[in-house]
Design a protein around this motif. Structure first.
Motif, PDB file in Angstrom:
ATOM      1  N   ARG A 329       0.585  -1.528   0.065  1.00 35.21           N
ATOM      2  CA  ARG A 329      -0.036  -0.101  -0.220  1.00 35.21           C
ATOM      3  C   ARG A 329       1.139   1.119   0.178  1.00 35.21           C
ATOM      4  O   ARG A 329       2.020   1.623   0.348  1.00 35.21           O
ATOM      5  CB  ARG A 329      -0.164  -0.298   1.443  1.00 35.21           C
ATOM      6  CG  ARG A 329      -2.055  -1.119   1.591  1.00 35.21           C
ATOM      7  CD  ARG A 329      -2.925  -1.241   2.381  1.00 35.21           C
ATOM      8  NE  ARG A 329      -4.100  -0.472   1.851  1.00 35.21           N
ATOM      9  CZ  ARG A 329      -5.244  -0.079   2.881  1.00 35.21           C
ATOM     10  NH1 ARG A 329      -5.337  -0.596   3.727  1.00 35.21           N
ATOM     11  NH2 ARG A 329      -5.916   0.905   2.469  1.00 35.21           N
ATOM     12  N   ARG A 330       0.123   1.745  -0.706  1.00 33.58           N
ATOM     13  CA  ARG A 330       1.199   3.351  -1.391  1.00 33.58           C
ATOM     14  C   ARG A 330       0.743   4.189   0.268  1.00 33.58           C
ATOM     15  O   ARG A 330      -0.260   4.503   1.071  1.00 33.58           O
ATOM     16  CB  ARG A 330       0.613   4.397  -1.875  1.00 33.58           C
ATOM     17  CG  ARG A 330       0.810   5.813  -2.027  1.00 33.58           C
ATOM     18  CD  ARG A 330       0.568   6.536  -2.973  1.00 33.58           C
ATOM     19  NE  ARG A 330       1.259   7.451  -3.739  1.00 33.58           N
ATOM     20  CZ  ARG A 330       0.761   8.820  -3.087  1.00 33.58           C
ATOM     21  NH1 ARG A 330      -0.410   8.751  -2.418  1.00 33.58           N
ATOM     22  NH2 ARG A 330       1.866   9.870  -3.389  1.00 33.58           N
ATOM     23  N   LEU A 331       2.362   4.367   0.770  1.00 35.87           N
ATOM     24  CA  LEU A 331       2.853   5.200   2.346  1.00 35.87           C
ATOM     25  C   LEU A 331       2.707   6.546   2.499  1.00 35.87           C
ATOM     26  O   LEU A 331       3.629   6.805   2.079  1.00 35.87           O
ATOM     27  CB  LEU A 331       2.708   4.256   3.552  1.00 35.87           C
ATOM     28  CG  LEU A 331       3.979   4.956   4.754  1.00 35.87           C
ATOM     29  CD1 LEU A 331       2.124   4.454   5.282  1.00 35.87           C
ATOM     30  CD2 LEU A 331       4.201   3.472   5.926  1.00 35.87           C
ATOM     31  N   SER A 355       6.195   6.673   0.842  1.00 38.86           N
ATOM     32  CA  SER A 355       6.254   7.194  -1.239  1.00 38.86           C
ATOM     33  C   SER A 355       6.263   8.349  -1.039  1.00 38.86           C
ATOM     34  O   SER A 355       6.763   9.268  -1.890  1.00 38.86           O
ATOM     35  CB  SER A 355       5.035   6.528  -1.916  1.00 38.86           C
ATOM     36  OG  SER A 355       4.811   5.101  -1.920  1.00 38.86           O
ATOM     37  N   VAL A 356       5.699   9.253  -0.319  1.00 42.52           N
ATOM     38  CA  VAL A 356       5.561  10.455   0.202  1.00 42.52           C
ATOM     39  C   VAL A 356       6.099  10.117   1.445  1.00 42.52           C
ATOM     40  O   VAL A 356       5.548  10.308   3.331  1.00 42.52           O
ATOM     41  CB  VAL A 356       4.946  11.287  -0.143  1.00 42.52           C
ATOM     42  CG1 VAL A 356       4.378  12.513   0.547  1.00 42.52           C
ATOM     43  CG2 VAL A 356       3.770  10.685  -1.509  1.00 42.52           C
ATOM     44  N   VAL A 385      10.015  13.874  -0.598  1.00 47.31           N
ATOM     45  CA  VAL A 385       9.853  14.359   1.018  1.00 47.31           C
ATOM     46  C   VAL A 385       9.175  15.934   0.996  1.00 47.31           C
ATOM     47  O   VAL A 385      10.502  16.905  -0.029  1.00 47.31           O
ATOM     48  CB  VAL A 385      10.894  14.430   1.759  1.00 47.31           C
ATOM     49  CG1 VAL A 385      11.655  15.279   2.687  1.00 47.31           C
ATOM     50  CG2 VAL A 385      11.466  13.269   1.128  1.00 47.31           C
ATOM     51  N   LEU A 386       9.074  16.351   1.806  1.00 53.09           N
ATOM     52  CA  LEU A 386       8.348  18.132   1.682  1.00 53.09           C
ATOM     53  C   LEU A 386       8.569  18.306   3.030  1.00 53.09           C
ATOM     54  O   LEU A 386       8.534  16.753   4.221  1.00 53.09           O
ATOM     55  CB  LEU A 386       6.649  18.063   1.374  1.00 53.09           C
ATOM     56  CG  LEU A 386       6.537  17.358   0.161  1.00 53.09           C
ATOM     57  CD1 LEU A 386       4.615  17.348  -0.169  1.00 53.09           C
ATOM     58  CD2 LEU A 386       7.153  17.566  -0.968  1.00 53.09           C
ATOM     59  N   PHE A 387       8.164  19.202   3.397  1.00 52.95           N
ATOM     60  CA  PHE A 387       7.867  19.483   5.018  1.00 52.95           C
ATOM     61  C   PHE A 387       7.328  20.913   5.904  1.00 52.95           C
ATOM     62  O   PHE A 387       6.777  21.494   4.221  1.00 52.95           O
ATOM     63  CB  PHE A 387       9.691  19.550   5.986  1.00 52.95           C
ATOM     64  CG  PHE A 387      10.137  21.351   5.382  1.00 52.95           C
ATOM     65  CD1 PHE A 387       9.972  22.703   6.286  1.00 52.95           C
ATOM     66  CD2 PHE A 387      11.119  21.520   4.054  1.00 52.95           C
ATOM     67  CE1 PHE A 387      10.768  22.992   5.942  1.00 52.95           C
ATOM     68  CE2 PHE A 387      11.741  22.894   3.298  1.00 52.95           C
ATOM     69  CZ  PHE A 387      11.686  23.563   4.315  1.00 52.95           C
ATOM     70  N   HIS A 388       7.135  21.857   6.592  1.00 48.55           N
ATOM     71  CA  HIS A 388       6.292  22.372   7.143  1.00 48.55           C
ATOM     72  C   HIS A 388       6.018  21.982   8.584  1.00 48.55           C
ATOM     73  O   HIS A 388       5.249  21.092   9.688  1.00 48.55           O
ATOM     74  CB  HIS A 388       4.560  21.928   6.526  1.00 48.55           C
ATOM     75  CG  HIS A 388       3.564  23.886   6.714  1.00 48.55           C
ATOM     76  ND1 HIS A 388       3.170  24.163   7.466  1.00 48.55           N
ATOM     77  CD2 HIS A 388       3.665  23.870   5.378  1.00 48.55           C
ATOM     78  CE1 HIS A 388       3.164  25.210   7.236  1.00 48.55           C
ATOM     79  NE2 HIS A 388       3.261  25.249   5.779  1.00 48.55           N
TER      80      HIS A 388
END
Length: 426
Positions: A329-331, A355-356, A385-388
């Protein structure tokens, strides 16, 4: 003092830091009339699994008809979770009254020139006072960090001491090896206090626990799981047989089977000490236990999970659950970490399965790793990879990126998942 003023006062004590030792809380509880001497306790220590074991033991004792006190830390969504009577949170009015009473005593102590108690010492004393006032039959008391020098060790004895898995954590205060940490945690073992240790304890930790039991001339009980048979283990919980018991536990993850067996062994010990707990109460208490924030499914389509794993040992357990329950499953992972929890290995374990990966942080918490640094640790392990910095925004990004068949996992910090839980429950 209003409820909000009481919280502001309690949190203002953070400036006094964490100071192992019992001198300050002894002085504080002495001024309160020693409420700890009016109560009976099950004292629980370890690195991971303390909370799950504590709430399960409480659920069984409550099913048996006893009035229970429950002292846990940290909290997930509401500070009042830390002090509970038969799983009802202390009321805002009661907490405000206790905080005012405690402040009055602390002010008198410091005027006399003694050291100021820490936040955890003050909250521990408040909890003990509340349990004594409510005349609890038994209190499930979870240590804060260590054992011998932990504020909860103000108690002079207990019905049983319980050890969940011990791993490297809080090394600055407890020791640089598992043996050293276990030796410190073994300080809760006292003469005449039977000790229950989980079946999966490491050799080094068990050595330290065994030595202290011998030193204190008390019995050590370690469950034999050679006849354990697991029939089901998934995100809804587990079903297994052990000894003469057929058990349904609603907490997800195979590690909860170990915690459940520890509780069954604890109940056996309590029966030997005269506590009236039937098999029906035991099995019903386990089956009805509720514990948020540990492999908790908060919604479907997309599947939403929160987990408070925040150190390498807990992340290893979470990773095993991902591999078993979520394969294919896409996580989408949302993660925050603290500087002192070996974030490099923890982030790598989760990012490599995602995945993200969305990094975030908990503002207002000392030692929180900045979101940018969490993201930096993840970049070599995850394709996106993102960040907030804001947790709410990070969760909303995850929700916006997830399809109906995907999985959103929030993990790495209890403080973060507490804030994320409401968003992922809607």
């Amino acid at each position: 003092m209003t409820y909000q003023q009481s919280l502001d006062y309690i949190h203002s004590l953070q400036k006094f830091g964490s100071k192992p030792g019992l001198e300050r809380i002894r002085r504080l509880t002495d001024k309160m009339g020693n409420p700890e001497k009016k109560l009976k306790f099950v004292h629980i220590t370890g690195t991971n699994g303390k909370g799950s074991t504590a709430v399960m033991a409480e659920s069984v004792l409550r099913s048996a008809g006893y009035k229970t006190g429950l002292f846990i830390s940290p909290y997930l969504e509401n500070f009042r979770e830390r002090i509970q009577i038969s799983r009802s949170l202390i009321s805002e009015q009661e907490l405000a009254g206790l905080a005012a009473y405690t402040k009055e005593i602390i002010d008198a102590i410091t005027r006399d020139g003694y050291d100021h108690p820490t936040e955890f010492e003050a909250v521990t004393a408040m909890g003990l006072c509340h349990f004594a006032r409510q005349k609890c039959d038994i209190v499930i008391l979870e240590v804060g960090m260590g054992g011998g020098n932990d504020s909860t060790n103000i108690i002079s004895g207990c019905e049983a001491a319980v050890f969940t898995p011990i791993a490297l954590d809080h090394a600055k205060w407890l020791g640089q090896t598992v043996f050293e940490i276990a030796r410190e945690k073994s300080g809760i073992i006292k003469p005449g206090c039977p000790t229950v240790c989980c079946s999966g304890q490491s050799r080094e930790a068990l050595e330290a626990i065994t030595f202290q039991c011998s030193n204190q001339q008390t019995d050590l009980f370690v469950p034999d799981i050679s006849n354990l048979r697991v029939f089901r283990a998934d995100l809804s919980g587990s079903q297994f047989t052990w000894q003469n018991y057929c058990v349904n536990v609603p907490l997800a993850g195979e590690h909860q089977i170990q915690n459940t067996i520890t509780v069954i062994e604890l109940i056996r010990v309590l029966r030997q000490r005269g506590w009236d707990i039937s098999d029906d109460a035991l099995l019903q208490g386990i089956e009805n236990v509720k514990w948020r924030g540990r492999l908790e499914v908060t919604g479907e389509h997309p599947l939403r999970i929160i987990d408070g794993a925040h150190n390498p040992a807990a992340i290893e357990v979470l990773s095993a659950a991902i591999d078993k329950f979520l394969t294919g499953r896409r996580l989408i992972a949302v993660m925050a970490m603290s500087l002192d929890k070996k974030p490099k290995s923890c982030v790598a374990a989760i990012a490599s399965r995602a995945s993200v990966f969305i990094a975030t942080q908990v503002r207002g918490i000392s030692g929180a790793l900045p979101a940018e640094d969490v993201a930096r640790l993840a970049r070599s392990h995850c394709p996106e990879v993102l960040f907030h910095r804001d947790t709410e925004c990070a969760i909303n990004i995850a929700l916006s990126r997830a399809g109906e068949d995907d999985v959103i996992l929030a993990c790495g910090s209890l403080y973060m998942i507490g804030r994320a839980r409401g968003l992922l429950t809607k």
